[in-house]
Scaffold this motif. Structure first.
Motif, PDB file in Angstrom:
ATOM      1  N   LEU A 130     -39.350 -25.893 -84.666  1.00 24.42           N
ATOM      2  CA  LEU A 130     -38.973 -24.828 -85.711  1.00 24.42           C
ATOM      3  C   LEU A 130     -37.757 -25.273 -86.471  1.00 24.42           C
ATOM      4  CD1 LEU A 130     -39.597 -21.651 -83.914  1.00 24.42           C
ATOM      5  CD2 LEU A 130     -40.787 -22.307 -85.929  1.00 24.42           C
ATOM      6  N   SER A 131     -36.887 -26.103 -85.713  1.00 24.43           N
ATOM      7  CA  SER A 131     -35.486 -26.677 -86.591  1.00 24.43           C
ATOM      8  C   SER A 131     -35.755 -27.840 -87.500  1.00 24.43           C
ATOM      9  CB  SER A 131     -34.711 -26.912 -85.521  1.00 24.43           C
ATOM     10  OG  SER A 131     -35.008 -28.317 -85.037  1.00 24.43           O
ATOM     11  N   PRO A 132     -34.792 -27.512 -88.612  1.00 22.87           N
ATOM     12  CA  PRO A 132     -34.742 -28.767 -89.539  1.00 22.87           C
ATOM     13  C   PRO A 132     -34.630 -30.231 -89.002  1.00 22.87           C
ATOM     14  CG  PRO A 132     -33.274 -26.944 -90.077  1.00 22.87           C
ATOM     15  CD  PRO A 132     -33.658 -26.602 -88.748  1.00 22.87           C
ATOM     16  N   ALA A 133     -34.157 -30.243 -87.794  1.00 20.33           N
ATOM     17  CA  ALA A 133     -34.051 -31.545 -87.039  1.00 20.33           C
ATOM     18  C   ALA A 133     -35.518 -32.094 -86.845  1.00 20.33           C
ATOM     19  CB  ALA A 133     -33.493 -31.478 -85.766  1.00 20.33           C
ATOM     20  N   ALA A 134     -36.479 -31.284 -86.899  1.00 20.34           N
ATOM     21  CA  ALA A 134     -37.868 -31.921 -86.639  1.00 20.34           C
ATOM     22  C   ALA A 134     -38.387 -31.973 -88.184  1.00 20.34           C
ATOM     23  CB  ALA A 134     -38.743 -30.813 -86.111  1.00 20.34           C
ATOM     24  N   SER A 135     -37.732 -32.534 -89.264  1.00 22.65           N
ATOM     25  CA  SER A 135     -37.915 -32.380 -90.564  1.00 22.65           C
ATOM     26  C   SER A 135     -39.184 -33.229 -90.972  1.00 22.65           C
ATOM     27  CB  SER A 135     -36.805 -32.925 -91.330  1.00 22.65           C
ATOM     28  OG  SER A 135     -36.333 -33.921 -90.929  1.00 22.65           O
ATOM     29  N   TYR A 136     -39.658 -34.311 -90.100  1.00 19.37           N
ATOM     30  CA  TYR A 136     -40.873 -35.259 -90.531  1.00 19.37           C
ATOM     31  C   TYR A 136     -41.978 -34.749 -89.713  1.00 19.37           C
ATOM     32  CZ  TYR A 136     -43.261 -38.832 -92.837  1.00 19.37           C
ATOM     33  OH  TYR A 136     -44.177 -39.613 -93.784  1.00 19.37           O
ATOM     34  N   LEU A 137     -41.940 -33.635 -88.779  1.00 17.48           N
ATOM     35  CA  LEU A 137     -43.192 -33.362 -88.071  1.00 17.48           C
ATOM     36  C   LEU A 137     -43.916 -32.174 -88.672  1.00 17.48           C
ATOM     37  CD1 LEU A 137     -41.733 -33.614 -84.377  1.00 17.48           C
ATOM     38  CD2 LEU A 137     -43.295 -35.138 -85.510  1.00 17.48           C
ATOM     39  N   SER A 138     -45.224 -32.249 -88.860  1.00 13.71           N
ATOM     40  CA  SER A 138     -45.887 -31.535 -89.423  1.00 13.71           C
ATOM     41  C   SER A 138     -47.592 -31.880 -89.128  1.00 13.71           C
ATOM     42  CB  SER A 138     -45.749 -31.061 -90.913  1.00 13.71           C
ATOM     43  OG  SER A 138     -46.365 -29.837 -91.384  1.00 13.71           O
ATOM     44  N   GLY A 139     -48.127 -30.715 -89.030  1.00 14.45           N
ATOM     45  CA  GLY A 139     -49.712 -31.133 -88.590  1.00 14.45           C
ATOM     46  C   GLY A 139     -49.907 -31.713 -87.252  1.00 14.45           C
ATOM     47  N   ILE A 140     -48.797 -31.314 -86.254  1.00 15.15           N
ATOM     48  CA  ILE A 140     -49.147 -31.948 -84.839  1.00 15.15           C
ATOM     49  C   ILE A 140     -49.322 -30.785 -83.927  1.00 15.15           C
ATOM     50  CG2 ILE A 140     -47.948 -33.955 -85.382  1.00 15.15           C
ATOM     51  CD1 ILE A 140     -45.547 -32.911 -83.543  1.00 15.15           C
ATOM     52  N   LYS A 188     -43.379 -27.676 -98.755  1.00 16.47           N
ATOM     53  CA  LYS A 188     -42.179 -26.645 -98.451  1.00 16.47           C
ATOM     54  C   LYS A 188     -42.164 -26.596 -97.172  1.00 16.47           C
ATOM     55  CE  LYS A 188     -40.800 -22.400 -99.857  1.00 16.47           C
ATOM     56  NZ  LYS A 188     -41.626 -21.233-100.710  1.00 16.47           N
ATOM     57  N   ILE A 189     -43.048 -26.266 -96.266  1.00 23.47           N
ATOM     58  CA  ILE A 189     -43.361 -25.479 -95.116  1.00 23.47           C
ATOM     59  C   ILE A 189     -43.986 -26.426 -94.163  1.00 23.47           C
ATOM     60  CG2 ILE A 189     -44.173 -23.443 -93.905  1.00 23.47           C
ATOM     61  CD1 ILE A 189     -43.960 -21.904 -96.302  1.00 23.47           C
ATOM     62  N   ARG A 190     -43.261 -26.647 -92.930  1.00 21.59           N
ATOM     63  CA  ARG A 190     -43.994 -27.580 -91.835  1.00 21.59           C
ATOM     64  C   ARG A 190     -44.904 -26.448 -90.933  1.00 21.59           C
ATOM     65  NH1 ARG A 190     -41.043 -29.031 -88.377  1.00 21.59           N
ATOM     66  NH2 ARG A 190     -39.136 -27.781 -89.000  1.00 21.59           N
ATOM     67  N   VAL A 191     -46.144 -26.931 -90.524  1.00 18.98           N
ATOM     68  CA  VAL A 191     -46.741 -26.129 -89.706  1.00 18.98           C
ATOM     69  C   VAL A 191     -47.058 -27.047 -88.459  1.00 18.98           C
ATOM     70  CG1 VAL A 191     -48.608 -24.533 -89.417  1.00 18.98           C
ATOM     71  CG2 VAL A 191     -47.518 -24.977 -91.679  1.00 18.98           C
ATOM     72  N   ASN A 192     -46.882 -26.681 -87.106  1.00 14.27           N
ATOM     73  CA  ASN A 192     -47.119 -27.324 -86.121  1.00 14.27           C
ATOM     74  C   ASN A 192     -47.714 -26.360 -85.041  1.00 14.27           C
ATOM     75  OD1 ASN A 192     -46.286 -30.022 -86.603  1.00 14.27           O
ATOM     76  ND2 ASN A 192     -44.235 -28.865 -86.942  1.00 14.27           N
ATOM     77  N   SER A 193     -48.264 -26.894 -84.097  1.00 14.89           N
ATOM     78  CA  SER A 193     -48.534 -25.872 -82.947  1.00 14.89           C
ATOM     79  C   SER A 193     -48.141 -26.429 -81.522  1.00 14.89           C
ATOM     80  CB  SER A 193     -50.261 -25.493 -82.994  1.00 14.89           C
ATOM     81  OG  SER A 193     -51.028 -26.843 -82.914  1.00 14.89           O
ATOM     82  N   LEU A 194     -48.047 -25.711 -80.653  1.00 15.34           N
ATOM     83  CA  LEU A 194     -47.447 -26.113 -79.479  1.00 15.34           C
ATOM     84  C   LEU A 194     -48.421 -25.472 -78.223  1.00 15.34           C
ATOM     85  CD1 LEU A 194     -45.037 -27.134 -77.704  1.00 15.34           C
ATOM     86  CD2 LEU A 194     -43.803 -25.300 -78.318  1.00 15.34           C
ATOM     87  N   ALA A 195     -48.963 -26.259 -77.464  1.00 14.36           N
ATOM     88  CA  ALA A 195     -49.899 -25.958 -76.554  1.00 14.36           C
ATOM     89  C   ALA A 195     -49.589 -26.317 -75.101  1.00 14.36           C
ATOM     90  CB  ALA A 195     -51.298 -27.011 -76.747  1.00 14.36           C
ATOM     91  N   PRO A 196     -49.068 -24.886 -74.546  1.00  8.94           N
ATOM     92  CA  PRO A 196     -48.678 -24.833 -72.967  1.00  8.94           C
ATOM     93  C   PRO A 196     -49.825 -25.040 -72.028  1.00  8.94           C
ATOM     94  CG  PRO A 196     -48.781 -22.818 -74.025  1.00  8.94           C
ATOM     95  CD  PRO A 196     -49.272 -23.511 -74.988  1.00  8.94           C
ATOM     96  N   GLY A 197     -49.609 -25.696 -70.974  1.00  4.94           N
ATOM     97  CA  GLY A 197     -50.648 -25.768 -69.840  1.00  4.94           C
ATOM     98  C   GLY A 197     -50.212 -24.671 -68.809  1.00  4.94           C
ATOM     99  N   ARG A 198     -49.352 -24.615 -67.875  1.00  2.00           N
ATOM    100  CA  ARG A 198     -49.091 -23.371 -67.209  1.00  2.00           C
ATOM    101  C   ARG A 198     -47.698 -23.174 -66.835  1.00  2.00           C
ATOM    102  NH1 ARG A 198     -53.921 -23.160 -66.864  1.00  2.00           N
ATOM    103  NH2 ARG A 198     -55.273 -22.911 -65.169  1.00  2.00           N
ATOM    104  N   PHE A 199     -47.166 -22.236 -67.465  1.00  2.76           N
ATOM    105  CA  PHE A 199     -45.776 -21.798 -67.618  1.00  2.76           C
ATOM    106  C   PHE A 199     -45.679 -20.732 -66.808  1.00  2.76           C
ATOM    107  CE2 PHE A 199     -45.513 -25.075 -70.911  1.00  2.76           C
ATOM    108  CZ  PHE A 199     -44.289 -25.472 -70.761  1.00  2.76           C
ATOM    109  N   ASP A 200     -44.693 -20.271 -65.986  1.00  2.00           N
ATOM    110  CA  ASP A 200     -44.565 -19.240 -65.098  1.00  2.00           C
ATOM    111  C   ASP A 200     -44.202 -17.943 -66.005  1.00  2.00           C
ATOM    112  OD1 ASP A 200     -44.296 -17.691 -63.010  1.00  2.00           O
ATOM    113  OD2 ASP A 200     -42.044 -18.194 -62.420  1.00  2.00           O
ATOM    114  N   THR A 201     -45.060 -17.434 -66.391  1.00  2.00           N
ATOM    115  CA  THR A 201     -44.900 -16.037 -67.321  1.00  2.00           C
ATOM    116  C   THR A 201     -45.642 -14.804 -66.657  1.00  2.00           C
ATOM    117  OG1 THR A 201     -46.562 -16.424 -68.795  1.00  2.00           O
ATOM    118  CG2 THR A 201     -44.348 -17.442 -69.329  1.00  2.00           C
ATOM    119  N   ASP A 202     -45.519 -13.509 -67.258  1.00  2.00           N
ATOM    120  CA  ASP A 202     -46.272 -12.751 -66.985  1.00  2.00           C
ATOM    121  C   ASP A 202     -47.877 -12.778 -66.982  1.00  2.00           C
ATOM    122  OD1 ASP A 202     -43.994 -11.411 -66.364  1.00  2.00           O
ATOM    123  OD2 ASP A 202     -44.199  -9.677 -68.065  1.00  2.00           O
ATOM    124  N   ARG A 203     -48.130 -13.357 -68.371  1.00  2.00           N
ATOM    125  CA  ARG A 203     -49.542 -13.596 -68.427  1.00  2.00           C
ATOM    126  C   ARG A 203     -50.108 -14.492 -67.447  1.00  2.00           C
ATOM    127  NH1 ARG A 203     -54.429 -13.453 -71.353  1.00  2.00           N
ATOM    128  NH2 ARG A 203     -55.232 -15.486 -71.758  1.00  2.00           N
TER     129      ARG A 203
END
Ligand SMILES: NC(=O)c1ccc[n+]([C@@H]2O[C@H](COP(=O)([O-])OP(=O)(O)OC[C@H]3O[C@@H](n4cnc5c(N)ncnc54)[C@H](OP(=O)(O)O)[C@@H]3O)[C@@H](O)[C@H]2O)c1
Length: 256
Positions: free
Chosen positions: A233-243, A172-187
């Motif tokens: 996060l979108s339904p367009a990524a419907s076959y991506l999970s666990g990546i 029912k629920i897809r779960v993924n993660s997103l690993a940033p390198g260096r983005f220009d943010t406050d952090r």
């Protein structure tokens, strides 16, 4: 391509600024509704106003056990249901393994793992149709970052948790993660300031040094992450999970 986001509803951790805010903006641009979550009410109010009427907000500390009840009420009242969540907040403190205090280790665990588990336990039952969960992690899941050992030790655990949850919450629920390198943010600006001070160089020199280690030659812009996050996060990524998606301009040298 239609991302299928019209009228979908998302809880967005770290929504007041930086990467979470950029993902929220793209989701709303694509027709979704977002509930921004972070600690400071004034920044949240401004961020929601900047994004527009499809954005609302709730002020909680993700690491606090009391956050769950407030979030459940806010999701019901402000979104009327849920189609997905971005699990994200600020990063843990810098330092080396033995130099970080016991209290900092415990707080870092609550920020990155304990708090997210409580939120997922309480809120995933609110996802009625097909949904998605996305964690923001770090390039540290593939390659340790000097002097950021709370992240080096705990983030790989978050990536593992996302992988395990993809099995446990599917189909029912897809779960993924997103690993940033260096983005220009406050952090990243705060971390760069500390690195520059430690080396006795200017922040500009520190950034120039880092840029040399990034094959694309620059830090990412938050909206570049916004587009990737909204897609996952979108339904367009419907076959991506666990990546785990590395968004780092090819900075990490490990083979994917
Ligand atoms: N930017 C990068 O290149 C990069 C690289 C590697 C990893 N990361 C990780 O990606 C995540 C997002 O980074 P960012 O650059 O977007 O950071 P940021 O610009 O500092 O934004 C952090 C967001 O999280 C909120 N937040 C912080 N602590 C919180 C807490 N305890 N509970 C709830 N909300 C909290 C902040 O608002 P309040 O302070 O008002 O709560 C803010 O909205 C962080 O975990 C960071 O370590 C980022």
């Amino acid at each position: 391509m239609d991302l299928g986001l019209k009228d979908k509803r998302f809880l967005i951790g770290g929504g007041s600024r930086g990467l979470g805010n950029a993902i929220a903006q793209v989701l709303v641009d694509e027709g979704a509704h977002v509930l921004l979550m972070s600690r400071d009410g004034a920044s949240l109010e401004k961020a929601a106003a900047d994004i527009g009427p499809a954005a609302s907000w709730v002020a909680v500390d993700i690491a606090s056990p009391g956050a769950v009840e407030t979030l459940q009420t806010a999701v019901d009242d402000k979104l009327g249901g849920l189609d997905g969540m971005l699990i994200n907040a600020g990063g843990p403190p810098p330092g080396e393994v033995l130099g970080v205090t016991d209290e900092q280790w415990a707080q870092s665990f609550e920020l990155l793992i304990g708090g997210p588990i409580r939120i997922l336990r309480a809120l995933t039952p609110k996802i009625e149709g097909e949904g998605s969960v996305l964690f923001i992690t770090s390039s540290s899941v593939r390659q340790p970052i000097p002097n950021l050992d709370t992240s080096n030790v705990l983030r790989p655990g978050v990536a593992a948790m996302a992988k395990v949850l993809a099995r446990e919450l599917g189909p029912k629920i897809r779960v993924n993660s997103l690993a940033p390198g260096r983005f220009d943010t406050d952090r990243v600006r705060t971390l760069d300031k500390g690195r520059a001070e430690a080396q006795g160089i200017t922040v500009e020199q520190q950034v120039a040094q880092m840029n040399k280690q990034i094959p694309l030659g620059r830090y990412g812009e938050p909206m570049e992450m916004g587009r990737i996050g909204a897609f996952l996060l979108s339904p367009a990524a419907s076959y991506l999970s666990g990546i785990s998606v590395q968004a780092d301009g090819a900075m990490v040298t490990a083979i994917p």
